[in-house]
Every structure is written in C-alpha cells, then in structure tokens.
Motif scaffolding. Structure first.
Motif, PDB file in Angstrom:
ATOM      1  N   VAL A 119      34.687  63.610  -3.124  1.00 39.42           N
ATOM      2  CA  VAL A 119      34.034  64.926  -3.088  1.00 39.42           C
ATOM      3  C   VAL A 119      34.592  65.759  -1.942  1.00 39.42           C
ATOM      4  O   VAL A 119      34.929  66.942  -2.108  1.00 39.42           O
ATOM      5  CB  VAL A 119      32.503  64.764  -2.935  1.00 39.42           C
ATOM      6  CG1 VAL A 119      31.850  66.120  -2.674  1.00 39.42           C
ATOM      7  CG2 VAL A 119      31.906  64.120  -4.179  1.00 39.42           C
ATOM      8  N   LEU A 120      34.705  65.148  -0.761  1.00 45.35           N
ATOM      9  CA  LEU A 120      35.207  65.881   0.406  1.00 45.35           C
ATOM     10  C   LEU A 120      36.675  66.260   0.225  1.00 45.35           C
ATOM     11  O   LEU A 120      37.085  67.378   0.587  1.00 45.35           O
ATOM     12  CB  LEU A 120      35.024  65.041   1.667  1.00 45.35           C
ATOM     13  CG  LEU A 120      33.579  64.649   2.007  1.00 45.35           C
ATOM     14  CD1 LEU A 120      33.540  63.876   3.327  1.00 45.35           C
ATOM     15  CD2 LEU A 120      32.667  65.858   2.077  1.00 45.35           C
ATOM     16  N   LYS A 121      37.475  65.356  -0.336  1.00 42.87           N
ATOM     17  CA  LYS A 121      38.882  65.664  -0.568  1.00 42.87           C
ATOM     18  C   LYS A 121      39.023  66.792  -1.586  1.00 42.87           C
ATOM     19  O   LYS A 121      39.905  67.646  -1.461  1.00 42.87           O
ATOM     20  CB  LYS A 121      39.624  64.419  -1.050  1.00 42.87           C
ATOM     21  CG  LYS A 121      39.785  63.347   0.023  1.00 42.87           C
ATOM     22  CD  LYS A 121      40.637  62.185  -0.439  1.00 42.87           C
ATOM     23  CE  LYS A 121      42.098  62.581  -0.500  1.00 42.87           C
ATOM     24  NZ  LYS A 121      42.974  61.406  -0.758  1.00 42.87           N
ATOM     25  N   HIS A 122      38.149  66.799  -2.572  1.00 39.95           N
ATOM     26  CA  HIS A 122      38.179  67.887  -3.552  1.00 39.95           C
ATOM     27  C   HIS A 122      37.843  69.215  -2.884  1.00 39.95           C
ATOM     28  O   HIS A 122      38.481  70.239  -3.157  1.00 39.95           O
ATOM     29  CB  HIS A 122      37.190  67.613  -4.678  1.00 39.95           C
ATOM     30  CG  HIS A 122      37.090  68.736  -5.657  1.00 39.95           C
ATOM     31  ND1 HIS A 122      38.043  68.980  -6.622  1.00 39.95           N
ATOM     32  CD2 HIS A 122      36.152  69.726  -5.795  1.00 39.95           C
ATOM     33  CE1 HIS A 122      37.711  70.048  -7.313  1.00 39.95           C
ATOM     34  NE2 HIS A 122      36.564  70.515  -6.840  1.00 39.95           N
ATOM     35  N   GLY A 123      36.837  69.197  -1.996  1.00 42.42           N
ATOM     36  CA  GLY A 123      36.495  70.423  -1.273  1.00 42.42           C
ATOM     37  C   GLY A 123      37.671  70.944  -0.471  1.00 42.42           C
ATOM     38  O   GLY A 123      37.916  72.169  -0.427  1.00 42.42           O
ATOM     39  N   LEU A 152      37.663  63.484   7.125  1.00 40.85           N
ATOM     40  CA  LEU A 152      37.690  64.518   6.096  1.00 40.85           C
ATOM     41  C   LEU A 152      36.717  65.650   6.424  1.00 40.85           C
ATOM     42  O   LEU A 152      37.026  66.825   6.220  1.00 40.85           O
ATOM     43  CB  LEU A 152      37.339  63.900   4.741  1.00 40.85           C
ATOM     44  CG  LEU A 152      38.381  62.946   4.148  1.00 40.85           C
ATOM     45  CD1 LEU A 152      37.816  62.226   2.930  1.00 40.85           C
ATOM     46  CD2 LEU A 152      39.652  63.710   3.764  1.00 40.85           C
ATOM     47  N   ALA A 153      35.532  65.283   6.934  1.00 44.06           N
ATOM     48  CA  ALA A 153      34.554  66.307   7.312  1.00 44.06           C
ATOM     49  C   ALA A 153      35.109  67.198   8.415  1.00 44.06           C
ATOM     50  O   ALA A 153      34.899  68.419   8.416  1.00 44.06           O
ATOM     51  CB  ALA A 153      33.255  65.643   7.761  1.00 44.06           C
ATOM     52  N   GLY A 154      35.816  66.596   9.375  1.00 38.47           N
ATOM     53  CA  GLY A 154      36.427  67.384  10.439  1.00 38.47           C
ATOM     54  C   GLY A 154      37.465  68.348   9.899  1.00 38.47           C
ATOM     55  O   GLY A 154      37.562  69.494  10.365  1.00 38.47           O
ATOM     56  N   GLU A 155      38.240  67.912   8.924  1.00 38.39           N
ATOM     57  CA  GLU A 155      39.219  68.807   8.302  1.00 38.39           C
ATOM     58  C   GLU A 155      38.529  69.980   7.612  1.00 38.39           C
ATOM     59  O   GLU A 155      38.997  71.129   7.678  1.00 38.39           O
ATOM     60  CB  GLU A 155      40.066  68.030   7.292  1.00 38.39           C
ATOM     61  CG  GLU A 155      41.046  67.053   7.898  1.00 38.39           C
ATOM     62  CD  GLU A 155      42.006  66.519   6.858  1.00 38.39           C
ATOM     63  OE1 GLU A 155      42.867  67.276   6.383  1.00 38.39           O
ATOM     64  OE2 GLU A 155      41.868  65.329   6.512  1.00 38.39           O
ATOM     65  N   LEU A 156      37.418  69.694   6.944  1.00 36.98           N
ATOM     66  CA  LEU A 156      36.661  70.773   6.301  1.00 36.98           C
ATOM     67  C   LEU A 156      36.158  71.764   7.340  1.00 36.98           C
ATOM     68  O   LEU A 156      36.167  72.983   7.122  1.00 36.98           O
ATOM     69  CB  LEU A 156      35.488  70.189   5.513  1.00 36.98           C
ATOM     70  CG  LEU A 156      35.848  69.444   4.229  1.00 36.98           C
ATOM     71  CD1 LEU A 156      34.649  68.682   3.688  1.00 36.98           C
ATOM     72  CD2 LEU A 156      36.373  70.412   3.176  1.00 36.98           C
ATOM     73  N   GLY A 157      35.701  71.241   8.489  1.00 35.74           N
ATOM     74  CA  GLY A 157      35.246  72.114   9.554  1.00 35.74           C
ATOM     75  C   GLY A 157      36.344  73.022  10.054  1.00 35.74           C
ATOM     76  O   GLY A 157      36.116  74.221  10.321  1.00 35.74           O
ATOM     77  N   LEU A 158      37.549  72.510  10.190  1.00 32.83           N
ATOM     78  CA  LEU A 158      38.678  73.315  10.652  1.00 32.83           C
ATOM     79  C   LEU A 158      39.014  74.425   9.666  1.00 32.83           C
ATOM     80  O   LEU A 158      39.482  75.497  10.060  1.00 32.83           O
ATOM     81  CB  LEU A 158      39.899  72.428  10.877  1.00 32.83           C
ATOM     82  CG  LEU A 158      39.824  71.446  12.058  1.00 32.83           C
ATOM     83  CD1 LEU A 158      41.043  70.539  12.065  1.00 32.83           C
ATOM     84  CD2 LEU A 158      39.713  72.210  13.376  1.00 32.83           C
ATOM     85  N   LEU A 184      30.336  67.417  11.724  1.00 31.81           N
ATOM     86  CA  LEU A 184      31.779  67.562  11.846  1.00 31.81           C
ATOM     87  C   LEU A 184      32.324  68.702  10.988  1.00 31.81           C
ATOM     88  O   LEU A 184      33.340  69.310  11.336  1.00 31.81           O
ATOM     89  CB  LEU A 184      32.468  66.250  11.461  1.00 31.81           C
ATOM     90  CG  LEU A 184      32.288  65.105  12.460  1.00 31.81           C
ATOM     91  CD1 LEU A 184      32.712  63.777  11.838  1.00 31.81           C
ATOM     92  CD2 LEU A 184      33.077  65.382  13.733  1.00 31.81           C
ATOM     93  N   SER A 185      31.669  69.004   9.890  1.00 30.11           N
ATOM     94  CA  SER A 185      32.124  70.098   9.024  1.00 30.11           C
ATOM     95  C   SER A 185      31.550  71.440   9.441  1.00 30.11           C
ATOM     96  O   SER A 185      31.969  72.482   8.925  1.00 30.11           O
ATOM     97  CB  SER A 185      31.738  69.814   7.569  1.00 30.11           C
ATOM     98  OG  SER A 185      30.327  69.872   7.397  1.00 30.11           O
ATOM     99  N   GLY A 186      30.564  71.414  10.360  1.00 27.00           N
ATOM    100  CA  GLY A 186      29.914  72.658  10.764  1.00 27.00           C
ATOM    101  C   GLY A 186      28.743  73.025   9.889  1.00 27.00           C
ATOM    102  O   GLY A 186      28.290  74.170   9.885  1.00 27.00           O
ATOM    103  N   GLY A 187      28.204  72.053   9.139  1.00 34.61           N
ATOM    104  CA  GLY A 187      27.087  72.327   8.244  1.00 34.61           C
ATOM    105  C   GLY A 187      25.782  71.774   8.753  1.00 34.61           C
ATOM    106  O   GLY A 187      25.520  71.765   9.952  1.00 34.61           O
TER     107      GLY A 187
END
Length: 237
Positions: A119-123, A152-158, A184-187
């Motif tokens: 799911v995170l990789k798809h995002g 992966l969550a950190g990458e989404l945050g960036l 880590l994603s900012g959510g």
C-alpha cells in the motif's frame, strides 16, 4: 501519553484520542489540490477475512467523503485493498461515490496476511506520477517488517503525502507501528471500534476535506459538522 495511575472512562479516552488526532491533522502542512482544483485521496483497506464488517461500513462512509468535498472543487478517490495470498489491487481514480461503490460491492474479504508495504509503495508510485494529497488506511493487524514500513513512510513524508491510519482493535504493537507510519509520513493515527461508525465517518470526511481544501476547509468543516469534529474548533482558534 499520560502514564499516571488514574483510569479514564472509555468516553474520556475516546474524546482525548479524537482531539489528539484532529490536533495532528491541524498541524500538518496545507495540502494543495490536484490538477483542476480537485483533491486526490488514496482510500486503502485491509480486506483479509476479519475485515468484512469494516469493509461494509466503509462502503457507506465513502459517499460522505465525496459529498463533503464538492463545494471545494471535488475529490478523486482511488481504492486500494489487499486480501488472500499476495493479492493487492488498486482501482482507477473515481470522482463519484456511485462508481466507487459498485467496485466495493464486488469485493469479498479473504483470509491472508497483511500487505501494508504494498500500500505504501503504491502511494509512492502514484504521488510521483501526480500529486496525491492524503492516504487513508483502515486496518487491525500488521505482520510485516517494521523498519521497512518506517522507511517507506519516511519517503512518503518527504514527498508530502501524509498517511492517516485508523486502527481497529486493541493490539498495542499494531497501534505502535501505525503511529510510527503516521508520524514519519507527516500524518496522524486514530483508534476506533465497531460501535464508533459515526466517529469514523466524521473523521474520514475531515481527512477528505483536508485533501480537497487544506486547513481552511478543514476548519470550516469542523464548525459546520459539530460532534467529534467540534474538538477541532479550539485548535483553529
């Protein structure tokens, strides 16, 4: 979180949790609508065997998410779900509740292990192609490598794609991982239970409004809707 010996009532604990969740949403950097003024939201759900009741609730709630964002320019939602043996699927992007509902009614939950990593990789892949404003995930379990999920969550945050996780059930280890992904994603992360369908409805609608219109729209929604979202009003002030 307080660690004193006082035992809060279930109602007090729930209100505190919701307030903390909405406060976190309020602190996130403003979302920018997608092309054409429409927000874009990935709606991801765990569709393993134990999740059928939650899936049924989500089918009704998604209509509210669309409706609440119409005056803001609208919202496009993509459904992502996993189930069974390694099955993880993403729908096309929908701009109407009826179309998404038809897809959801055709899905039956099947036993299997969690696939939050997918799911995170798809995002990540979607927002690299075109900006996604928020990723919502609803689930009750986690059976994966925590460090990989955190990375992966950190990458989404960036990339500016915050994850909003809704945890059903009382597993503290799962909750801890969900909170880490959110942070880590900012959510943000919030718990709910089977008796809190309206609470989940309001909170998901609040995230949809945020995705479509940012902080100002979220504050207006809080003032209009009331209920648990009134807890956001004091934060806006």
């Amino acid at each position: 979180m307080s660690r004193d010996d006082r035992l809060p009532s279930k109602s007090d604990a729930k209100d505190t949790e919701v307030e903390a969740f909405l406060k976190k949403v309020r602190s996130i950097q403003p979302a920018q609508p997608g092309a054409g003024g429409r927000g874009r939201l990935i709606f991801a759900l765990d569709a393993t065997a134990s999740r059928q009741p939650a899936w049924d609730r989500a089918m009704h709630i998604q209509a509210d998410m669309f409706r609440e964002t119409q005056v803001l320019g609208g919202l496009d939602i993509q459904l992502v779900f996993y189930r069974g043996y390694g099955e993880c699927k993403a729908s096309k992007w929908y701009s109407a509740a009826d179309a998404l509902l038809r897809v959801m009614t055709g899905v039956t939950c099947l036993a299997g292990r969690t696939q939050i990593r997918k799911v995170l990789k798809h995002g990540l892949a979607e927002t690299k192609k075109r900006k996604v404003n928020a990723l919502v995930f609803v689930g009750d379990a986690m059976e994966e490598d925590v460090d990989e999920l955190g990375h992966l969550a950190g990458e989404l945050g960036l990339l500016g794609l915050p994850c909003f996780l809704f945890h059903e059930g009382g597993d503290p280890l799962v909750r801890n991982v969900f909170e880490q992904i959110a942070r880590l994603s900012g959510g943000a992360c919030c718990a709910f239970d089977a008796s809190a369908a309206q609470q989940l409805r309001d909170l998901l609608s609040a995230v949809a409004v945020y995705a479509a219109g940012g902080h100002k729209a979220l504050a207006d929604f809080s003032a209009k809707r009331g209920g648990v979202t009134r807890l956001l009003t004091s934060q806006v002030r």
